[in-house]
Design an enzyme around this catalytic site. Structure first.
Site, PDB file in Angstrom:
ATOM      1  N   THR A  96     -98.115  53.440 -73.443  1.00 11.04           N
ATOM      2  CA  THR A  96     -98.002  52.022 -73.777  1.00 11.04           C
ATOM      3  C   THR A  96     -98.684  51.235 -72.679  1.00 11.04           C
ATOM      4  O   THR A  96     -98.123  51.034 -71.598  1.00 11.04           O
ATOM      5  CB  THR A  96     -96.525  51.608 -73.907  1.00 11.04           C
ATOM      6  N   LYS A 173     -97.827  48.012 -80.750  1.00  7.30           N
ATOM      7  CA  LYS A 173     -96.778  48.666 -79.963  1.00  7.30           C
ATOM      8  C   LYS A 173     -96.031  47.645 -79.102  1.00  7.30           C
ATOM      9  O   LYS A 173     -94.791  47.654 -79.030  1.00  7.30           O
ATOM     10  CB  LYS A 173     -97.416  49.759 -79.096  1.00  7.30           C
ATOM     11  N   LYS A 242     -91.480  46.514 -68.189  1.00  8.99           N
ATOM     12  CA  LYS A 242     -92.937  46.705 -68.182  1.00  8.99           C
ATOM     13  C   LYS A 242     -93.539  46.246 -69.510  1.00  8.99           C
ATOM     14  O   LYS A 242     -94.499  45.480 -69.546  1.00  8.99           O
ATOM     15  CB  LYS A 242     -93.270  48.188 -67.955  1.00  8.99           C
TER      16      LYS A 242
END
Lengths: 272, 272
Positions: A96, A173, A242
């Protein structure tokens, strides 16, 4: 005869995905920065790559499932990785990372005639074991066609193609992870209010997650909240932070406001 | 022979619910403040109650589906409503009101020997037509047992019992509506960010609402966002504001913090 796959990054999600590939009959060359994490796969028949570049074969397929932009860029920049992959070789990037970083990587690969497919994955390690992962992908059509059976063998219940422009799948995502964060926050807040008002939280979760919200995130997080066993370990909290940061940065670059993501990332509410 | 039911409040949701009851063979006495809204049901065989109290029979069942605490309390206080309902009569209160207001109403009913069942309903008018409503209920067990077949005949795909303490079902309704609001906001924000990054919103919605979020709110609102046909009419916006206010007030009374609901109600983000 299934083709050899290099697999770099044997973390909580990488290890079960690589295990699925082995089980599907793909010969693997595996590498992890902490070498001991490869032991289990090596014991099941995978070859050990001492350096990341040792998992790469000319014109072959190499998968990375790492932490962030920097860690993927570092692997690609190190030890002549792209020279080793060579023309026609395909790098399947499942980490990711930011859409901008993914586009930079795609350009670096294109310069050497390598193909870059971004294929970020939704699903916890348990979902990998249960073969219930969802994978979004974007990149050159021919490369996607070549890797699609591999993505399916990884344990994907669904592979979703977002076109040839790299950046689209990583965007999806990040959007999905932001929405998961918002859903979890609203469920925690709603359930706490219900319980404070004398409702049985188990009955509330049972109704809401079979009617309005019959979705995995509400069901699994609802069960944890009811059992009061929400222990978000440090790793999971780091991932959430994150990814929320990546979502906000991506939207900011594109000029899209993100008041709710800003609120969630700054909110001082109960972080269970 | 099905028993006569009084039905007060023939709005966007009340009208199709009353129509379902008629279709199931229940004789109805219907009342609406704006009398013309009863015409369709009267044409289909319902009796017309000129005043709300005229829909009430001693020991009978009367349903109200109104706007807010004040409108339900006004109907109950007017023209000897509780005297007309009398001992053993059951008032099924389906409006989305405050748990505190619902408890006050239950106490007023108990004083006269009347029974009060709160039965707030999840579902838009289309869901009523499709018999896909979800109803939460709370109140005295005997009264709930008596009205359950009626709730089912209204078009409920599910009836969820939250016990004998009135206030629990209205709490669940407010929690659900808050969570719907949070889900809609996160989807709108995520989709706008995806589109700004060049993703096809239709493909994003198609993936997210069949994987992470296979839930009616995400699917229906996602479709509206993709079609750019999100026209939240004034009535729907009012309902959202009212219910969010009720959720926050309920939680505040119980001492539960609601940072996300506070954010949503004050947020200046795109209110499409």
């Amino acid at each position: 005869m299934a083709e050899l796959i290099g697999f770099i990054g044997l973390g909580a999600l990488g290890a079960p995905i690589a295990t699925n590939l082995l089980a599907a009959g793909y010969p693997l060359l595996v590498h992890n920065r902490t070498a001991a994490k490869a032991d289990g796969l090596v014991a099941r028949g995978a070859g050990r790559a001492d350096r990341s570049v040792d998992a790469v074969r000319p014109g072959g397929i190499v998968v990375t499932l790492l932490w962030d932009d920097a860690s993927v860029e570092e692997v690609v920049a190190r030890d002549g990785f792209l020279d080793a992959l060579g023309p026609g070789g395909v790098h399947v990037s499942m980490s990711t990372i930011s859409p901008a970083g993914s586009r930079r990587l795609a350009a670096m690969h294109a310069e050497r005639g390598c193909l870059f497919v971004e294929a970020p994955v939704f699903g916890r390690p348990e979902a990998a074991v249960a073969r219930q992962l969802w994978i979004a992908c974007a990149g050159p059509a021919a490369a996607k066609a070549r890797v699609r059976p591999i993505l399916e063998a990884m344990g994907a219940a669904g592979v979703f193609d977002f076109g040839e422009e790299v950046g689209a799948a990583t965007t999806v995502k990040l959007v999905g992870n932001f929405m998961i964060g918002a859903a979890a926050r609203s469920l925690a807040e709603g359930l706490a209010a219900a319980e404070a008002n004398g409702c049985d939280p188990e009955a509330v979760v049972a109704m809401l997650t079979t009617t309005l919200f019959p979705a995995p995130i509400y069901q699994s997080y609802g069960r944890l909240l009811v059992e009061k066993t929400v222990v978000m370990n440090a790793g999971q909290a780091d991932i959430g932070r994150k990814d929320l940061g990546l979502f906000r940065a991506m939207a900011a670059e594109a000029g899209a406001p993100t008041p709710m993501a800003d609120f969630i990332s700054g909110a001082s509410g109960p972080r269970r």
